[in-house]
Scaffold this active site. Structure first.
Site, mmCIF file in Angstrom:
data_model
loop_
_atom_site.group_PDB
_atom_site.id
_atom_site.type_symbol
_atom_site.label_atom_id
_atom_site.label_comp_id
_atom_site.label_asym_id
_atom_site.label_seq_id
_atom_site.Cartn_x
_atom_site.Cartn_y
_atom_site.Cartn_z
ATOM 1 C CG HIS A 166 115.725 9.711 105.868
ATOM 2 N ND1 HIS A 166 115.230 10.555 106.833
ATOM 3 C CD2 HIS A 166 114.864 9.800 104.818
ATOM 4 C CE1 HIS A 166 114.115 11.122 106.405
ATOM 5 N NE2 HIS A 166 113.870 10.676 105.188
ATOM 6 N N GLY A 182 110.170 15.113 107.242
ATOM 7 C CA GLY A 182 108.765 15.268 107.598
ATOM 8 C C GLY A 182 107.882 14.938 106.413
ATOM 9 C CE LYS A 233 112.210 -0.508 128.401
ATOM 10 N NZ LYS A 233 111.435 -0.654 129.661
ATOM 11 C CG ASP A 246 111.359 1.603 131.967
ATOM 12 O OD1 ASP A 246 112.422 1.129 131.527
ATOM 13 O OD2 ASP A 246 110.306 1.652 131.303
ATOM 14 C CD GLU A 305 117.415 9.756 109.653
ATOM 15 O OE1 GLU A 305 116.235 10.099 109.445
ATOM 16 O OE2 GLU A 305 118.386 10.249 109.045
ATOM 17 C CB CYS A 354 114.271 14.283 104.047
ATOM 18 S SG CYS A 354 113.060 13.657 102.854
ATOM 19 C CE1 TYR A 355 108.280 20.289 104.587
ATOM 20 C CE2 TYR A 355 109.500 21.095 106.494
ATOM 21 C CZ TYR A 355 108.468 21.241 105.574
ATOM 22 O OH TYR A 355 107.641 22.333 105.633
#
Length: 515
Positions: free
Chosen positions: A172, A58, A371, A230, A174, A86-87
């Site tokens: 991070h 964050g 998606k 969608d 990710e 992180c945060y």
């Protein structure tokens, strides 16, 4: 979607731009996950029985006034492993009595880490490697009972407390720039949390078919059909569950692309064999948008008009209690700030634009999906690739690709330009190589010269991006020849345009759509 039946990893979001990427990485491991605000009630977290929890990064400092917080009691109540990123790491440090301070050397971008020996399995089989940092604070002193498991330039990069089931990463895992990041998440999810990889996009079909049958019973539903991926997948999925109890309503709202109405009629009537009713509501939408400039107001007005049409059609059909929508997880995330302190990016017409007094109950079978996951489901349902690979088109249509007032004349200009973009992208072979390509009509005019005469006409911006799920995107490096072809055709063929520009911004910080 129904309540999950799979092992769950819960992500508490503290406002990181990368939160959605954490979710995407976990889904790629066939593990079900959800994103909730950092202040999601503890009893609600316990009720979901997560196998593990991830605290996202964050933008705040843990000592700022109003910074997102968790109490020490939170950690004593939660009975599963927790990973702070992180945060999240800095917050764990503060809560348990460690020290966090402004770093003299801030780390942004690539950094090398040294992995230290550890009894835990978070960094198991991870070598000394390169990771992605994004922080200005650092942990200066560890809480009691914690140990360092990785270092970066003399600063800690990873910590753990086995007795408390707490783990922290200053980097991070990710993001794609972190080498072995997927392995780290895999270690946490499987070795530490003991989650089972029992979730896949395809498994949604059976779960949703059963859920929709039980929910609807003998009643009727209508489906708001746009012709995009969608709503198409949602319509076919609901049709599999209840057949002709569903009537698909395609609203010609005057904001469609050129030829869209004929394409939709042919696709759903001739190929997918769905029960489709077309409603002409051009005047209803254009009258509502008269002189409206604000993009949020545009979306809300359009959402309200859609529901008005659906309510009226439901009344004509009789016995209709439900409305089917192709809402996706990114729609929810961007519209209603489910990710905690992050601000609403934009209101999607089928999320934040729904009126409070709506008579119909919602069925949103794709609400927790990205998606690319929806496309997997579409293939399982036998939907043609030509439909599944269509570029995304916003529910509010061309209204949010016209900056400023929406008028019939401006819509005509944009339709013509957009058609040229579509034709040139397909002719060049680039259509299936990119996520999305479209034209935007800007609310400015510029000086030009045509046939030795001075002109003062409008500007078209071209937006072409690469993405995997729409949550992040980068602008596409199209060949100059293709850009030149689109530009020259638009200026030559579209009356009222004398300049074409190319958008070279990524998401974040920019969104894909301009409004």
């Amino acid at each position: 979607m129904t309540e999950h039946k799979h092992d769950l990893i819960l992500i508490l979001d503290f406002g990181s731009q990368y939160t959605q990427l954490i979710a995407r990485r976990l889904r790629e491991l066939n593990v079900y996950c959800e994103i909730v605000p950092y202040n999601f009630p503890v009893n609600s977290i316990c009720a979901k029985t997560p196998k593990g929890i991830i605290l996202s990064g964050g933008p705040s400092s843990v000592y700022e006034d109003g910074a997102p917080e968790l109490s020490e009691s939170f950690f004593s109540i939660i009975a599963c492993p927790i990973l702070g990123i992180c945060y999240g790491l800095q917050l764990i440090t503060k809560v348990f009595g460690g020290t966090v301070e402004r770093s003299q050397v801030r780390e942004y971008g690539a950094a090398d880490i040294q992995v230290l020996p550890s009894e835990a399995s978070l960094l198991k089989d991870v070598p000394n490697t390169t990771v992605w940092m994004s922080h200005g604070d650092r942990v200066a002193a560890l809480p009691d009972g914690f140990k360092v498991t990785a270092l970066s330039s003399g600063m800690l990069a990873a910590i753990e407390s086995l007795s408390k089931g707490l783990y922290g990463l200053q980097f991070h895992p990710e993001v794609g720039h972190t080498r072995h990041g997927g392995m780290i998440l895999k270690n946490f999810v499987f070795d530490i949390c003991g989650a089972t990889p029992d979730w896949s996009a395809a498994s949604v079909i059976d779960e949703q078919v059963g859920h929709i049958k039980n929910l609807v019973g003998s009643r009727k539903v209508i489906c708001g059909l746009s012709g995009g991926v969608d709503s198409t997948v949602a319509a076919v999925l609901v049709h599999r569950a209840i057949g002709d109890q569903q009537t698909c309503v395609f609203v010609d709202n005057g904001l469609l692309r050129q030829g869209e109405l004929d394409e939709i009629t042919s696709l759903f009537g001739d190929k997918l064999l769905l029960n489709v009713k077309t409603v002409n509501a051009n005047d209803l939408f254009l009258d509502a948008l008269k002189d409206v400039i604000d993009p949020e107001l545009k979306r809300r007005l359009i959402g309200n008009r859609f529901i008005k049409v659906f309510d009226e059609e439901a009344g004509r059909l009789g016995g209709v209690d439900f409305l089917v929508q192709g809402t996706l997880y990114p729609d929810v995330i961007e519209s209603v700030s489910v990710n905690g302190p992050s601000a609403t990016i934009k209101t999607h017409h089928n999320v934040g634009g729904l009126p409070e007094g709506m008579k119909l109950k919602l069925i949103e079978p794709l609400r927790n999906l990205f998606k690319d996951e929806v496309r997997v489901i579409g293939r399982e349902l036998g939907i043609p690739e030509s439909v599944l690979n269509r570029h995304p088109f916003p529910g509010p249509g061309l209204a949010v690709r016209i900056l400023g007032a929406v008028t019939a004349d401006r819509l005509s200009v944009l339709r013509h330009a957009d058609k040229i973009v579509d034709e040139e992208i397909k002719k060049s072979g680039w259509y299936d190589r990119i996520w999305q390509a479209f034209a935007v009509l800007l609310p400015i005019s510029t000086v030009g010269v045509m046939g030795d005469y001075r002109t003062y006409e409008q500007v078209i911006a071209l937006r072409v991006v690469d993405s995997s799920d729409g949550m992040t995107a980068d602008w596409t490096r199209l060949p100059y020849e293709l850009l030149a072809s689109m530009s020259s055709r638009i200026i030559a063929e579209v009356r009222g345009i004398n300049r074409v520009v190319y958008d070279i911004s990524s998401k974040p910080p920019s969104t894909i759509e301009w409004e």
